[in-house]
Design an enzyme around this catalytic site. Structure first.
Site, mmCIF file in Angstrom:
data_model
loop_
_atom_site.group_PDB
_atom_site.id
_atom_site.type_symbol
_atom_site.label_atom_id
_atom_site.label_comp_id
_atom_site.label_asym_id
_atom_site.label_seq_id
_atom_site.Cartn_x
_atom_site.Cartn_y
_atom_site.Cartn_z
ATOM 1 N N HIS A 190 1.611 4.277 -2.860
ATOM 2 C CA HIS A 190 1.566 5.730 -2.663
ATOM 3 C C HIS A 190 2.777 6.389 -3.342
ATOM 4 C CE1 HIS A 190 -1.881 6.593 -0.260
ATOM 5 N NE2 HIS A 190 -1.514 5.887 0.787
ATOM 6 N N GLU A 234 -6.581 6.845 -1.280
ATOM 7 C CA GLU A 234 -6.422 5.665 -0.440
ATOM 8 C C GLU A 234 -6.941 4.410 -1.148
ATOM 9 O OE1 GLU A 234 -4.965 4.864 2.552
ATOM 10 O OE2 GLU A 234 -4.063 6.823 2.209
ATOM 11 N N HIS A 272 0.836 -1.203 0.000
ATOM 12 C CA HIS A 272 0.000 0.000 0.000
ATOM 13 C C HIS A 272 0.875 1.260 0.000
ATOM 14 C CE1 HIS A 272 -3.508 2.476 1.468
ATOM 15 N NE2 HIS A 272 -2.525 3.181 1.997
ATOM 16 N N GLU A 273 1.908 1.271 0.844
ATOM 17 C CA GLU A 273 2.785 2.447 0.929
ATOM 18 C C GLU A 273 3.655 2.595 -0.320
ATOM 19 O OE1 GLU A 273 2.113 4.498 3.121
ATOM 20 O OE2 GLU A 273 0.866 3.185 4.345
#
Length: 295
Positions: free
Chosen positions: A151, A224, A147-148
């Site tokens: 980003h 997100e 997930h990071e």
């Protein structure tokens, strides 16, 4: 580069639209009739300098600020089996995402969380909390790291800084237009600026900043879902869902200490009603539902 050009182009387009609307509505003539002698072009340049300075400085200093304000310990030489595994995981996922290997760190926080920051997707930092390691399995940590990494690969740090700069510009610009107009029309101050200008400008800036925050937080919630999809792509959809379920087991996760880092964390406080408009993250149940629907 395309993202930067896109947002600069958007900013210019909005300015053109505002100019056309002013002319069509005859606002310029109305202001002139009331002795509102404001140089909008010069004011806009001033507002842009003020509006973008803070967000861009924060962006360029984000890694330095994160390391010091949150006590992030960078893993220079892995010393435990977990650190070796984490470094290998970040290296593998960053290669999959097509970005340079970020710095990897751990910060001391009992709640499960992680964040990514940095001014450039090839010069980023990915950090996980000690609580993340205590509350999640390796599969779930893998999804959180994915997930990071997403980003970073999506350039979310740069995009959010540009959006913040744009809304800051219009907050400064419109607040001073309102203050100047009230000073001339209501207080009949014909030269310079009186106390009315300063008071009204400050009040308008506060109110407009609240509205601007809603816009920035809406985008934060929007991206997100994209980071969750990226984490699902890198680690597996079921692992990403399991990681979000694990976060649900923590009844009230805490925000990261600094607001700008909280926006790039894996979770944030649960907000309801009007306050939900200022939440940096959508409800976990919505994020899980989006992943399940994508399957």
């Amino acid at each position: 580069m395309m993202r930067i050009l896109l947002f600069l182009g958007t900013n210019i387009a909005v300015l053109v639209v505002i100019s056309i609307v002013f002319n069509l509505l005859g606002i310029g003539g109305l202001l002139a009739a009331n002795n509102v002698d404001l140089n909008l072009g010069a004011l806009l340049v001033f507002a842009a300098v003020i509006g973008f300075s803070g967000s861009l400085i924060s962006l360029f200093l984000s890694k330095w600020m994160a390391k010091r304000s949150m006590g992030v310990q960078i893993i220079e030489q892995p010393s435990t089996p977990f650190e070796h595994w984490l470094i290998d995981l970040v290296r593998r996922q960053s290669e999959q995402a097509g970005i340079r290997m970020p710095e990897v760190g751990i910060f001391d926080q009992p709640d499960p969380n992680a964040f990514a920051t940095g001014w450039n997707k090839n010069d980023a930092l990915v950090a996980v909390s000690t609580g993340l390691l205590q509350h999640m399995s390796q599969d779930e940590v893998e999804a959180v790291v994915g997930h990071e990494i997403s980003h970073v690969a999506n350039g979310d740090m740069v995009t959010l800084a540009l959006i913040q700069g744009v809304v800051n510009t219009f907050v400064v610009f419109l607040a001073r237009v309102i203050g100047h107009t009230v000073d001339r029309v209501v207080f009949k101050n014909e030269e310079g600026h009186g106390i009315g200008y300063f008071v009204v400008s400050i009040l308008a800036e506060i109110l407009l900043s609240v509205l601007a925050s809603m816009i920035v937080m809406w985008f934060s919630r929007y991206r997100e879902f994209h980071a969750d999809a990226g984490g699902a792509h890198l680690a597996g959809r079921q692992k990403m869902i399991a990681a979000l379920r694990a976060l649900q087991r923590v009844h009230e996760p805490h925000d990261l200490p600094a607001g700008e880092f909280a926006a790039f964390g894996i979770s944030g406080k649960i907000a309801q009603g009007f306050m939900a408009l200022f939440a940096s993250h959508p409800p976990l149940e919505q994020r899980i539902a989006a992943l399940e629907a994508a399957g």
